[in-house]
Scaffold this active site. Structure first.
Site, mmCIF file in Angstrom:
data_model
loop_
_atom_site.group_PDB
_atom_site.id
_atom_site.type_symbol
_atom_site.label_atom_id
_atom_site.label_comp_id
_atom_site.label_asym_id
_atom_site.label_seq_id
_atom_site.Cartn_x
_atom_site.Cartn_y
_atom_site.Cartn_z
ATOM 1 N N HIS A 108 38.397 36.517 37.474
ATOM 2 C CA HIS A 108 39.643 36.070 36.868
ATOM 3 C C HIS A 108 39.448 35.512 35.460
ATOM 4 C CE1 HIS A 108 41.450 36.761 40.722
ATOM 5 N NE2 HIS A 108 42.614 36.279 40.339
ATOM 6 N N LYS A 122 50.141 48.385 46.544
ATOM 7 C CA LYS A 122 49.103 49.423 46.483
ATOM 8 C C LYS A 122 47.928 49.073 47.392
ATOM 9 C CE LYS A 122 47.140 52.410 42.915
ATOM 10 N NZ LYS A 122 47.015 52.609 41.459
#
Length: 419
Positions: free
Chosen positions: A220, A248
């Site tokens: 991140h 997804k």
């Protein structure tokens, strides 16, 4: 990496405001996997496998904790507790046992695909070196956990696998025999070894979970990589993680669970070895000792050394086996190409697919008997494996002329759609 256009969590409910001001867990989740985390808009399904690895880890933790409640870690009772107690006497014990055993295989399938995706798209390159290094640490911990778990059923292959693999440590000069005795708690696999392996097998998955948290944290900071290898230029290059990639990834999880269920219900022993349904017998050596399939490439490298040269062949094999994994730690500095993605590196793309084929050959040889033909092929394949990382990749990164890169992620997306 900070994204100035990212949405920030602002609770509306008074209760959530009170919780968030004292324990900002909702804010953390929102910024980590919610709309507050912008992700490159061109990620394909190869990026699903990180989430699938997390799902596999959770499955292993849950089934492992329940199985540990019924396992008897002694040479006299381990085989009986697994094949009779858990399989027949525990409610849904057969399901838990098969889910845990096959879950390890599914975990390795996901991890191998995840790592090869990283190799192809250059996910190990700056500024994501720490993400890659932590990933290799997780892989090493996973291999150690899987090996110790394979010993616990205490069948013929479990016992002799522990005997053979730990026996290779005795090849280490001076301290080798001491290390082997320390690992086993004695001079041969017995109660002490089972207790040690069971204890570590139970503990290491929680260490893996901690390493996964660090892995995600490190990811991140620079943000996710993408198929083009081009860094995010602005808001137009990203979409929020939720709902775009949660949907997804959700599809990927459904497909994963379907395949996992097929394996559990229709072929639960397909990836195992029939000798492991025979109780361990120190006086009867199996005709062909082989580890689980996910260790086969490294087992082939271990067996590829057959002649003494300065050092004993056994020691060369041990060094090569561990070196084949430790080599991955240095990959970010061995590949000096400024282009990340293999999609824009013609020579590297060819070398990558040759490496994939080479690893498959090593896997096939590792699961085959130690006959001359397979040993020779293992030696050639092992030599290429090391040459790929130490010679071929550095040379390609110096002489290769990459294809022109798109100006931005959005440009690449629009070009693919014809806009």
């Amino acid at each position: 990496m900070s994204f100035p256009w990212a949405k920030h969590y602002e609770p509306k409910n008074p209760v959530m405001q009170w919780v968030d001001s004292r324990l900002p867990l909702p804010r953390f989740v929102y910024n980590a996997v919610g709309a507050g985390y912008p992700v490159p808009r061109n990620l394909n399904y190869w990026w699903n496998f990180g989430v699938l690895a997390g799902v596999a880890l959770v499955c292993q933790l849950i089934t492992g904790i329940v199985l540990a409640m019924h396992f008897h870690s002694s040479a006299a009772g381990a085989f009986e507790s697994v094949n009779v107690g858990i399989m027949r006497d525990v409610n849904a014990g057969w399901f838990l046992r098969f889910a845990h055993a096959n879950g390890a295989s599914m975990f390795f399938v996901v991890i191998y695909i995840h790592m090869f995706r990283g190799l192809y798209y250059g996910s190990y390159k700056a500024p994501r070196e720490m993400v890659w290094l932590l990933g290799v640490v997780i892989f090493l911990l996973l291999m150690a956990t899987a090996f110790m778990g394979y010993v616990l059923p205490w069948g013929q292959m479990s016992f002799w696998g522990a005997q053979v693999i730990t026996g290779f440590f005795s090849a280490i000069p001076v301290a080798g025999d001491w290390i082997r005795v320390w690992l086993l708690g004695g001079y041969a696999p017995d109660d002490a070894a089972l207790n040690r392996f069971f204890s570590l097998h139970y503990l290491l998955p929680f260490v893996i979970a901690g390493a996964v948290i660090l892995h995600i944290w490190a990811l991140h900071i620079p943000g996710s990589s993408n198929p083009t290898g081009v860094e995010v230029k602005g808001e137009q290059d990203t979409v929020p993680f939720h709902p775009y990639y949660t949907a997804k990834d959700g599809l990927g999880v459904v497909v994963f669970l379907i395949l996992f269920s097929v394996l559990i219900f229709f072929a639960p022993d397909y990836l195992g070895h029939p000798d492991n349904y025979i109780p361990a017998n120190p006086l009867s050596t199996p005709a062909h000792i082989v580890p689980e399939w996910y260790f086969w490439p490294f087992y082939a490298i271990l067996r590829a050394f057959t002649a003494d040269f300065i050092l004993p062949a056994k020691l060369w094999g041990v060094l090569a086996m561990f070196g084949s994994i430790l080599l991955l730690f240095f990959l970010p500095w061995l590949d000096k190409s400024p282009v990340r993605s293999g999609a824009y590196r013609p020579m590297y793309k060819v070398a990558f697919w040759v490496l994939v084929f080479d690893v498959l050959v090593l896997g096939y040889c590792g699961g085959s008997p130690a006959e001359p033909l397979y040993v020779i092929v293992s030696q050639i394949a092992a030599a290429y494996y090391f040459a790929h990382f130490l010679i071929i990749v550095p040379i390609i990164s110096s002489i290769e002329t990459p294809k022109p890169l798109p100006g931005s992620i959005t440009e690449a997306v629009l070009a693919k759609t014809g806009a």
